[in-house]
Design a protein around this motif. Sequence first.
Motif, PDB file in Angstrom:
ATOM      1  N   GLY A 147       0.828  -1.213   0.000  1.00 19.73           N
ATOM      2  CA  GLY A 147       0.000   0.000   0.000  1.00 19.73           C
ATOM      3  C   GLY A 147       0.854   1.251   0.000  1.00 19.73           C
ATOM      4  O   GLY A 147       0.570   2.231  -0.714  1.00 19.73           O
ATOM      5  N   THR A 171      -5.229  -1.116  -7.637  1.00 16.27           N
ATOM      6  CA  THR A 171      -5.491  -1.772  -6.355  1.00 16.27           C
ATOM      7  C   THR A 171      -5.400  -3.301  -6.456  1.00 16.27           C
ATOM      8  O   THR A 171      -5.657  -4.004  -5.496  1.00 16.27           O
ATOM      9  CB  THR A 171      -6.911  -1.398  -5.847  1.00 16.27           C
ATOM     10  N   ALA A 179      -6.487  -0.882  -0.483  1.00 16.44           N
ATOM     11  CA  ALA A 179      -7.129  -0.481  -1.731  1.00 16.44           C
ATOM     12  C   ALA A 179      -8.066   0.696  -1.497  1.00 16.44           C
ATOM     13  O   ALA A 179      -8.064   1.684  -2.236  1.00 16.44           O
ATOM     14  CB  ALA A 179      -7.907  -1.662  -2.305  1.00 16.44           C
TER      15      ALA A 179
END
Lengths: 227, 405
Positions: A147, A171, A179
């Motif tokens: 991330g 994502t 996401a």
Amino acid sequence: MSIITIKNLTKVYDETSVPVYALNGIDLTFEEGEFTAIVGPSGSGKTTLLNILGGLDVPSGGAIDIAGTNMGTLSSRDLTRFRLHNIGFVFQSYNLIPVLSAQENIEFIMQLQGKPRAQRSARAQELLAQVGIPDRAASRPGQLSGGQQQRVAVARALASRPRFVLADEPTANLDSKSAENLLDIMGKLNKDENVTFIFSTHDARVMHKARRIITLEDGKVLKDQTV
Amino acid sequence: MIFSIAWRNIWRSPQRSLVVLCAICLGLFGGVFSMAFTNGMSLQRIRSAISTEVADIQIHSPEFLAKGEILDTIPAPRAVIARLSALPGVSHWSSRIKINAMAASATTGTGVVLYGIDPADERAVSSIADRVGQGGYLADGGRNDIVVGAKLAQKLRVRLGSKIVLTMQAADGAITGGAFKIAGIYKTDNSAFDETAVFSVAADLRVLTGLSKDAVQEIAVRTADSRAAPAAAARLQAMFGSLVVESWEKSSPELALLESIMTYMMFLFLVIILVALAFGIVNTMLMAILERTRELGMLMAIGMTKTRIFAMIMVETVLLCLTGGAAGMAASAAAIAYFGNKGIDLSSVSRGLSALGYGSLVYPQMDVAFYVALSILIMATGIASSVYPALRALRLQPAKAIRTI
């Protein structure tokens, strides 16, 4: 004000005896400040469309005009320069330079643009703060979570102050929470900075965050709805 | 930042890079050290020959070079020497009687080249006096002393204090001869020279041959720097048009050939090493590019021009070469400095080396200019090695490359 106009865009792969239409007569217009998701099943043409929009692939037919520039008239070298100054990219697999720190990754694109060191540094720090990881400036990609790497990738895409950002399945490699966070950050940048985002996804968890959803199927626009 | 990325990319796969760096380092070390070894041997051979056999410059009459007769002397040698002394760069000279003779001991005989010298002048020109291992060097004339080489003494089966008979042509054309006592036995690096060259006092030979007081066949000249000898010889030749002035390169062409062959051999050897290394470097860079296909695709996508990508790969390859090259050159320079001072003892094969004119203690030697040239060649190797991998990288299609797993 529209920044991208696509007319009758086709892309045919004829590597085999049977031609395959990845895109088949697409007509679309994108306005400045849009936050658009391109959705559809695998093989629907999402990635091909983004590649052609980003100048990474050439269409078999039709025309693309980006901010008054007919993409078909640009040479390979001019196309590279056009991408550098006008288009930001976020890739599914982050694609950061592993030997550079987060801040250096962001600064790199500005250095390609020839911006001075002080300006690069200030802009990189500002972007790291905007994507919520100001304390990871010195970390290399290998030291960041997926991330966090994708946040750096978003910051890098915005560093060159592009006219729009193309994100191909941004994502796909992230867990649900990461996401959602990423889409929230992209959405905030879109609202606060009026950055135009066009992203492809088949992730139902995030597509509802878009304000416009274009659905592709078999290389054609099946649905184009503003949420 | 391209420089920074290139440098960091080298250390991305430390194990692989270290293997390549070690290959470059060891290849260059082996190549440079063996070149320094051979270079040291040949330079020693040249220095030894200049100091014992041929001097830097020799002056003769053209007739002497053509026929080698006793009467082919240098006209007005005092005038020649007076002008020599005024020439910058000329440090010492020695006038020599040089005649072919037969040397006979009680048991056997052989042909020799007999040098009649002034011992004081000769000491400044030749190192034979320092090479006398048994007995002493020549002193004043009047005693028919002679200094012979160890190889000749062995051949004639004579020793220090023995007498040998030298037979030669006299100035009037008759055959003359005399008994000479061996006052000293010398040994140089060249056993062939030791077997043929004998030295006596010029005054004794004049009495024996009837040559006039100033008559000499050869003037041997030393210059401050042997490398400047050809230029000094050319200046002398212009001054003494009726004589033949030859630098050591001309009077002993085999030495000049040795030097030029060494230069070519060193260059050839170096090129072979660098070409072999280039293949390893190309292989490494191709692997690196294969591994970084996705990253290169990304760089193209975000707007890095092909020129910059080419430059990045070239810088990376050159840095790899220079790092290994610097380590190899440093290691070889250290080894050359150590053995250049201490020497490498080859006394186990000294007989064979001596037959070829080489000493048995070798001092490896390499000029600074060679290292400068080597650095440029390494850089050129890096640039040449980077071309193929860089062209492979430029052929990538960004859209496809980004999706490479």
